[in-house]
Write a protein that holds these residues in place. Structure first.
Motif, mmCIF file in Angstrom:
data_model
loop_
_atom_site.group_PDB
_atom_site.id
_atom_site.type_symbol
_atom_site.label_atom_id
_atom_site.label_comp_id
_atom_site.label_asym_id
_atom_site.label_seq_id
_atom_site.Cartn_x
_atom_site.Cartn_y
_atom_site.Cartn_z
ATOM 1 N N LYS A 1 21.699 12.332 -14.605
ATOM 2 C CA LYS A 1 21.651 10.876 -14.674
ATOM 3 C C LYS A 1 22.918 10.226 -14.114
ATOM 4 C CE LYS A 1 23.181 10.691 -19.543
ATOM 5 N NZ LYS A 1 24.410 9.876 -19.425
ATOM 6 N N LYS A 2 23.634 10.967 -13.296
ATOM 7 C CA LYS A 2 24.903 10.478 -12.766
ATOM 8 C C LYS A 2 24.742 9.155 -12.031
ATOM 9 C CE LYS A 2 28.919 12.333 -10.267
ATOM 10 N NZ LYS A 2 29.435 13.565 -9.619
ATOM 11 N N PHE A 3 23.699 9.058 -11.215
ATOM 12 C CA PHE A 3 23.430 7.821 -10.485
ATOM 13 C C PHE A 3 22.191 7.167 -11.095
ATOM 14 C CE2 PHE A 3 25.506 10.646 -7.324
ATOM 15 C CZ PHE A 3 26.655 9.895 -7.125
ATOM 16 N N SER A 4 22.415 6.320 -12.071
ATOM 17 C CA SER A 4 21.323 5.630 -12.757
ATOM 18 C C SER A 4 21.347 4.149 -12.410
ATOM 19 C CB SER A 4 21.456 5.793 -14.277
ATOM 20 O OG SER A 4 21.363 7.150 -14.658
ATOM 21 N N ASP A 5 20.171 3.589 -12.225
ATOM 22 C CA ASP A 5 20.045 2.150 -11.990
ATOM 23 C C ASP A 5 18.712 1.691 -12.553
ATOM 24 O OD1 ASP A 5 20.093 -0.461 -11.229
ATOM 25 O OD2 ASP A 5 20.205 -0.093 -9.072
#
Length: 483
Positions: free
Chosen positions: A333-337
């Motif tokens: 989930k490092k790059f969550s948006d």
């Protein structure tokens, strides 16, 4: 929401509140266009576009290399990649598309290099700056090509109209990369006119990584040290895991550790597509749901299982979610948006060079150059490690590694482990392992996955279209082994 500076092919600009680079044109290919600084800048922007494309390194191609790691596994059509036996008919077109995008970006850079010096209403200083920026972009594209395909055809401004170009050796490609980056280093500004433009620091970071990959450790150490000693960059402080949103979050415009990122925004086809591959619709961490094409297992994957739970990166990077493979499955989930409007609209920027990356390159290169860890190398490593535990990066702490505890070999393994934790889902791990040589790569992958890496898996196939239409290539000799 990040505000982005837009560029359009006509050369007129629509500006918003923040000076952040966004490349709107598909390409600028009209040679008569390169007369003013504004026109040349727009042409340079076109060379960025393919790097940011949905099927490029911040999207589908990035998803390809993330299936090759020791910390995660591919799922669905990406599962076969985690067998490390080479590409199948589903995945070959994906690397073919990467080849096309790299060479399109190179073509756009070559147009600038060829035509900017002919401009009639542009200063020599601007010509030097934009040619240097184009050469940085050309070098970075070739860097991806040579690491994944080996030697490739070298297309420069001198061969723009020549369809038939022989396959050069990897050394010849690297010679061009280094020459381009040195020119970029000498002629790019300290700070770009917009956030996201290449600077001399981006060129230095790229040179450091090229030297690092080439096992030129003294040169890599010295180039990384120039960045460290500049005082231009620092690690973003964190106290709890969620604070890493200040580095990777969808609304971050820039940060003190950004050296060169591909800039994204919450807009269809203008965001980071790679984020879509990490998520599951049920987690609601991506506005468009997610493909959950990569996962790990908290009990069977030794990288995850042996990772200290007190390291804030572990809980920031991964979330437990059953994707039908058992209760222990984890998703990155490092790059969550959560507000991403589409699969191609996540607002998270894609890091190419972060300050932590440079610190870790310096640490390993310094040790390898001198065949022993140094106090400065240990301090560089400890700065990244302290921040991971919520400690002030530049202050000695209880989590510090001690120099006396390590030999050259054990220190290098320690830095490699730290790089693995620090750069997860940034498209770096497979290339990091490859630079260490096939025996070390195979050892690490075998220990983590139980799989043997086939020779066929080490290089991607030269596209059939290239072999069919480039008559300077011999399909029987120029195709990579196994294809």
């Amino acid at each position: 929401m990040k505000k982005i500076l837009f560029f359009i092919a006509s050369g007129f600009f629509l500006t918003s509140c923040e000076d952040v680079l966004k490349e709107a044109p598909k390409a600028v290919a009209v040679e008569t266009f390169y007369n003013t600084a504004a026109e040349v800048e727009t042409a340079v922007n076109a060379a960025y576009q393919e790097l940011r494309a949905t099927n490029g390194i911040s999207g589908q191609l990035g998803a390809q290399v993330e299936a090759y790691t020791d910390y995660s596994y591919g799922r669905g059509s990406y599962q076969v990649l985690s067998d490390f036996q080479g590409l199948n008919s589903t995945n070959i077109p994906r690397t073919d598309e990467g080849w096309r995008l790299f060479y399109l970006s190179i073509r756009n850079a070559n147009l600038v290099i060829q035509n900017a010096p002919k401009g009639t209403r542009i200063s020599q200083a601007d010509i030097a700056k934009y040619v240097a920026e184009a050469k940085f972009l050309r070098a970075y594209n070739y860097f991806w090509l040579v690491r994944n395909w080996g030697g490739v055809p070298i297309r420069t401004e001198a061969t723009l109209t020549e369809p038939n170009v022989k396959r050069s050796t990897a050394d010849e490609v690297y010679n061009l990369i280094i020459a381009d980056l040195k020119e970029a280093e000498n002629n790019l500004p300290d700070k770009g006119a917009q956030i996201g433009r290449a600077t001399k620091w981006a060129a230095k970071a790229a040179l450091a990584e090229v030297y690092f990959t080439r096992n030129q450790y003294a040169e890599a150490r010295d180039k990384a040290d120039e960045i460290i000693k500049s005082g231009q960059f620092s690690l973003v402080p964190v106290a709890v895991a969620a604070d890493f949103d200040k580095v990777f979050g969808a609304t971050v415009v820039t940060s003190p550790e950004e050296i060169f990122y591909l800039k994204m925004t919450r807009q269809n086809n203008q965001g980071m597509y790679l984020a879509m591959f990490a998520h599951h619709p049920g987690t609601r961490l991506h506005g468009a749901g997610g493909f959950f094409a990569h996962y790990t297992d908290s009990q069977t994957n030794p990288v995850y299982k042996n990772w200290d739970n007190n390291d804030l990166r572990k809980s920031y990077n991964w979330v437990n979610w059953n994707i039908g493979l058992g209760a222990n499955s984890m998703l990155c989930k490092k790059f969550s948006d959560a507000l991403a409007p589409s699969g191609t609209g996540a607002g998270n920027d894609f890091p190419i060079y972060r300050y932590s990356d440079v610190l870790l390159m310096y640490a390993e290169a310094a040790c390898r150059a001198g065949n022993a860890p140094t106090p400065a190398a240990m301090e560089a490593l400890n700065q990244v490690h302290r921040r991971a535990y919520g400690k002030p990066a530049t202050t000695p702490s209880s989590v510090d590694f001690k120099l006396a505890d390590y030999t050259a070999a054990t220190f290098n393994d320690l830095v490699l482990q730290e790089r693995g934790y620090e750069t997860q889902y940034e498209g770096k791990r497979w290339l990091d392992l490859k630079r260490l040589g096939t025996p070390k790569l195979r050892q690490i992958i075998k220990a983590a996955t139980g799989k043997d890496v086939a020779d066929k898996h080490l290089l991607w196939p030269i596209p059939v279209g290239e072999l069919n239409f480039n008559t300077a290539l011999d399909p029987s000799k120029d195709q990579n082994p196994g294809y």
